[in-house]
Design a protein around this motif. Sequence first.
Motif, PDB file in Angstrom:
ATOM      1  N   CYS A 283      80.323 -32.124   8.646  1.00  0.00           N
ATOM      2  CA  CYS A 283      79.902 -33.352   7.962  1.00  0.00           C
ATOM      3  C   CYS A 283      79.476 -33.064   6.524  1.00  0.00           C
ATOM      4  O   CYS A 283      79.787 -33.846   5.615  1.00  0.00           O
ATOM      5  CB  CYS A 283      78.753 -34.014   8.732  1.00  0.00           C
ATOM      6  SG  CYS A 283      79.272 -34.752  10.299  1.00  0.00           S
ATOM      7  N   LEU A 284      78.777 -31.973   6.294  1.00  0.00           N
ATOM      8  CA  LEU A 284      78.396 -31.596   4.928  1.00  0.00           C
ATOM      9  C   LEU A 284      79.636 -31.409   4.055  1.00  0.00           C
ATOM     10  O   LEU A 284      79.671 -31.833   2.895  1.00  0.00           O
ATOM     11  CB  LEU A 284      77.556 -30.318   4.944  1.00  0.00           C
ATOM     12  CG  LEU A 284      76.111 -30.449   5.436  1.00  0.00           C
ATOM     13  CD1 LEU A 284      75.483 -29.068   5.614  1.00  0.00           C
ATOM     14  CD2 LEU A 284      75.274 -31.289   4.461  1.00  0.00           C
ATOM     15  N   LEU A 285      80.661 -30.764   4.622  1.00  0.00           N
ATOM     16  CA  LEU A 285      81.908 -30.567   3.871  1.00  0.00           C
ATOM     17  C   LEU A 285      82.592 -31.901   3.594  1.00  0.00           C
ATOM     18  O   LEU A 285      83.112 -32.129   2.497  1.00  0.00           O
ATOM     19  CB  LEU A 285      82.839 -29.628   4.634  1.00  0.00           C
ATOM     20  CG  LEU A 285      82.386 -28.171   4.746  1.00  0.00           C
ATOM     21  CD1 LEU A 285      83.281 -27.399   5.711  1.00  0.00           C
ATOM     22  CD2 LEU A 285      82.370 -27.487   3.379  1.00  0.00           C
TER      23      LEU A 285
ATOM     24  N   VAL B 195      82.070 -20.633  11.413  1.00  0.00           N
ATOM     25  CA  VAL B 195      81.024 -20.427  10.405  1.00  0.00           C
ATOM     26  C   VAL B 195      81.614 -19.744   9.169  1.00  0.00           C
ATOM     27  O   VAL B 195      81.382 -20.173   8.031  1.00  0.00           O
ATOM     28  CB  VAL B 195      79.859 -19.599  10.976  1.00  0.00           C
ATOM     29  CG1 VAL B 195      78.802 -19.363   9.891  1.00  0.00           C
ATOM     30  CG2 VAL B 195      79.232 -20.299  12.172  1.00  0.00           C
ATOM     31  N   TYR B 196      82.392 -18.701   9.380  1.00  0.00           N
ATOM     32  CA  TYR B 196      83.027 -18.006   8.252  1.00  0.00           C
ATOM     33  C   TYR B 196      83.945 -18.947   7.476  1.00  0.00           C
ATOM     34  O   TYR B 196      83.940 -18.964   6.239  1.00  0.00           O
ATOM     35  CB  TYR B 196      83.833 -16.809   8.757  1.00  0.00           C
ATOM     36  CG  TYR B 196      82.998 -15.614   9.148  1.00  0.00           C
ATOM     37  CD1 TYR B 196      82.308 -14.871   8.196  1.00  0.00           C
ATOM     38  CD2 TYR B 196      82.908 -15.218  10.479  1.00  0.00           C
ATOM     39  CE1 TYR B 196      81.546 -13.765   8.551  1.00  0.00           C
ATOM     40  CE2 TYR B 196      82.145 -14.109  10.855  1.00  0.00           C
ATOM     41  CZ  TYR B 196      81.466 -13.391   9.878  1.00  0.00           C
ATOM     42  OH  TYR B 196      80.718 -12.304  10.232  1.00  0.00           O
ATOM     43  N   LEU B 197      84.743 -19.728   8.216  1.00  0.00           N
ATOM     44  CA  LEU B 197      85.701 -20.618   7.551  1.00  0.00           C
ATOM     45  C   LEU B 197      84.987 -21.719   6.773  1.00  0.00           C
ATOM     46  O   LEU B 197      85.397 -22.064   5.656  1.00  0.00           O
ATOM     47  CB  LEU B 197      86.652 -21.225   8.587  1.00  0.00           C
ATOM     48  CG  LEU B 197      87.615 -20.234   9.251  1.00  0.00           C
ATOM     49  CD1 LEU B 197      88.349 -20.887  10.414  1.00  0.00           C
ATOM     50  CD2 LEU B 197      88.610 -19.681   8.236  1.00  0.00           C
ATOM     51  N   GLY B 198      83.924 -22.271   7.343  1.00  0.00           N
ATOM     52  CA  GLY B 198      83.150 -23.278   6.626  1.00  0.00           C
ATOM     53  C   GLY B 198      82.513 -22.710   5.373  1.00  0.00           C
ATOM     54  O   GLY B 198      82.466 -23.358   4.313  1.00  0.00           O
TER      55      GLY B 198
ATOM     56  N   ALA C 148      77.495 -27.140  -2.248  1.00  0.00           N
ATOM     57  CA  ALA C 148      76.415 -26.175  -2.473  1.00  0.00           C
ATOM     58  C   ALA C 148      75.493 -26.116  -1.264  1.00  0.00           C
ATOM     59  O   ALA C 148      75.114 -25.033  -0.785  1.00  0.00           O
ATOM     60  CB  ALA C 148      75.631 -26.549  -3.729  1.00  0.00           C
ATOM     61  N   GLU C 149      75.147 -27.300  -0.746  1.00  0.00           N
ATOM     62  CA  GLU C 149      74.295 -27.341   0.444  1.00  0.00           C
ATOM     63  C   GLU C 149      75.017 -26.748   1.650  1.00  0.00           C
ATOM     64  O   GLU C 149      74.418 -26.029   2.461  1.00  0.00           O
ATOM     65  CB  GLU C 149      73.873 -28.783   0.735  1.00  0.00           C
ATOM     66  CG  GLU C 149      72.857 -28.887   1.870  1.00  0.00           C
ATOM     67  CD  GLU C 149      72.401 -30.320   2.130  1.00  0.00           C
ATOM     68  OE1 GLU C 149      71.797 -30.540   3.197  1.00  0.00           O
ATOM     69  OE2 GLU C 149      72.653 -31.201   1.277  1.00  0.00           O
ATOM     70  N   ALA C 150      76.315 -27.043   1.771  1.00  0.00           N
ATOM     71  CA  ALA C 150      77.100 -26.494   2.882  1.00  0.00           C
ATOM     72  C   ALA C 150      77.150 -24.977   2.816  1.00  0.00           C
ATOM     73  O   ALA C 150      77.026 -24.295   3.846  1.00  0.00           O
ATOM     74  CB  ALA C 150      78.506 -27.077   2.866  1.00  0.00           C
TER      75      ALA C 150
ATOM     76  N   GLN D 210      85.364 -24.405  -2.959  1.00  0.00           N
ATOM     77  CA  GLN D 210      85.214 -25.700  -3.618  1.00  0.00           C
ATOM     78  C   GLN D 210      84.293 -25.610  -4.826  1.00  0.00           C
ATOM     79  O   GLN D 210      84.295 -26.487  -5.687  1.00  0.00           O
ATOM     80  CB  GLN D 210      84.679 -26.738  -2.623  1.00  0.00           C
ATOM     81  CG  GLN D 210      85.676 -27.146  -1.550  1.00  0.00           C
ATOM     82  CD  GLN D 210      86.812 -27.990  -2.096  1.00  0.00           C
ATOM     83  OE1 GLN D 210      86.744 -28.503  -3.209  1.00  0.00           O
ATOM     84  NE2 GLN D 210      87.878 -28.143  -1.316  1.00  0.00           N
ATOM     85  N   GLN D 211      83.488 -24.546  -4.880  1.00  0.00           N
ATOM     86  CA  GLN D 211      82.614 -24.326  -6.043  1.00  0.00           C
ATOM     87  C   GLN D 211      83.197 -23.282  -7.000  1.00  0.00           C
ATOM     88  O   GLN D 211      82.510 -22.779  -7.888  1.00  0.00           O
ATOM     89  CB  GLN D 211      81.235 -23.861  -5.568  1.00  0.00           C
ATOM     90  CG  GLN D 211      80.497 -24.886  -4.714  1.00  0.00           C
ATOM     91  CD  GLN D 211      79.198 -24.310  -4.192  1.00  0.00           C
ATOM     92  OE1 GLN D 211      78.197 -24.250  -4.906  1.00  0.00           O
ATOM     93  NE2 GLN D 211      79.210 -23.865  -2.954  1.00  0.00           N
TER      94      GLN D 211
END
Length: 545
Positions: A180-182, A207-210, A188-190, A217-218
């Motif tokens: 959901c954060l993504l 977790v690694y992929l997220g 940044a929060e994600a 994205q940053q």
Amino acid sequence: MEQEELTALNKLNVLIIDDQILVQNVIKSALFELGIEQVKCAENAYYALRLCEQTTFHVVICAFNVQSDKDGFHLLEELKFKRHVTKCTVLIFLSAETSEDLVNSIVELQPDDFWVKPLSSKHVQNRLPVTLEVKRTLFNVYQAIDRQDYSKAIYFAERHLLNTGLTKYHLQMKRLKGECLLNLREFAEAARYYDNLLKAQHKVSWVYLGYIKALLQQDKLADIQELLQQLTDKTDTRFATYDMLAHYYIGKEDYQQAYTEIKKASRLAPRNIERNKRVLDLARLNHDHAGQYHATIAMAKFAKNSIHDSPLLRLNVVRSAIDYATTLDKADSLKVLNQAELLLTELEKQLPLAAQLKEQLLVVRARLHTAREERPKAEGIVDNHLSLRPTTSVEDNLDKVKALHELGRREEAVTLIDAIKRQIAGTGLTNQVVGKYIEQEAAERTAVHFTPQQLNRMAVEFFKRNKFKAALNSLEQAYSLTPNNMNVALNILKVLVAMQSQAPLDEGCTALAKNIRQQLSYAELQSEQHTLFEHYQQQLQSVLT
């Protein structure tokens, strides 16, 4: 669908989609033992879709190999598209196959569970209640995600995480929160969220992929090079990693690297039509005519009987075959054109289709005549049957540009491509890669007046008459259109060797020789090509050192 509907087992509606009666019976028997009575079975996709139009199913159990019409991947894709299957539905995938490409394709559809055949009644009875319990417990989270209310989904997930009685579901809740954060683009929060999970020893694939998605994205590629290497080495993460890298490089306008990454991802999960479309778009932009041709074949193959199926996909195979043929020597070109002829003739025989796509088929037929050196036939079609006004389809207009350009009608081709540029600028509907490709086509069609095949033939004739500068000019133009064609690169060196025998090479030719040598040094050459390369390098040693 409401949460209460998943509580009473005897009121659950379950759909089993499998063409094997024995599998249906094993699952039904296990379901009856659990107290689930309302069970429907479908042996093919057509009947499954009919049933879904009549009934809302709480549980869908679908086999991959529904062989009679479409495979399970495209069936589930259609069920999701038509909202017969949502995040609130319990979705279970069945397969006797566990190959990497199949598993990757299934993961893209995000089922709640994956059962490997052959099944036992005990397996069904053990797994289904657990999956149902997860869906029931986290129902409000799934429902919020289904409605794309990701902030509310995070709120519900965080409340569940405070409940110590739900500890066994915490990992699943954490995964949903990260997704959901993504989706909220809170990258940044994600990144901080996934980093904390890793520090808490939650070292699992998602977790690694997220984490890498949030960092890419940053624009923090440099920070995760070592991690990316680890993930591309692991079977369960390399496909998603390649796919994310492709998106990253498209955003950075590094289309060559994006193409390299998307090809890797597509090989690992070949059924996704949208990804195959990106392969096609990037192949065209990178002048990979063979890759373009094979991408259209893959799209037509995997889209068959799916919601993506369209006669235009098969027409695009013919279009890309002609593009590809114009870059080949005569013998190889003829083979590809013969395949294109078969497919085009098949499309022309489908009368309702032929009426709907009359002009598109005529354009392709004219291009095929030109490629076969049947110019009068091609000109007859263009003069008597085609309108030079642009249509609403960018792809149809581009093909018309190619038909005109290949016949030497450059002014008409450039006028039409200018109209296409205005068309895409006005709509904003064309994606970044396609827009860049159209810009490239406009520049090349304006500057270069012939096809690569025509330019190569001209170069041969010039070379025979010792007109080496003219031969070089033709080959440079051909190479600009086919930078992956190492035979053209070798022929450039051959001409430079001949020019050097008459007079020292000037600064421009010297720079060209060095550039071609560098590209050939990194290319995968066949043994005969490698021998020629070594020979030409030796002949040009004085300018290459």
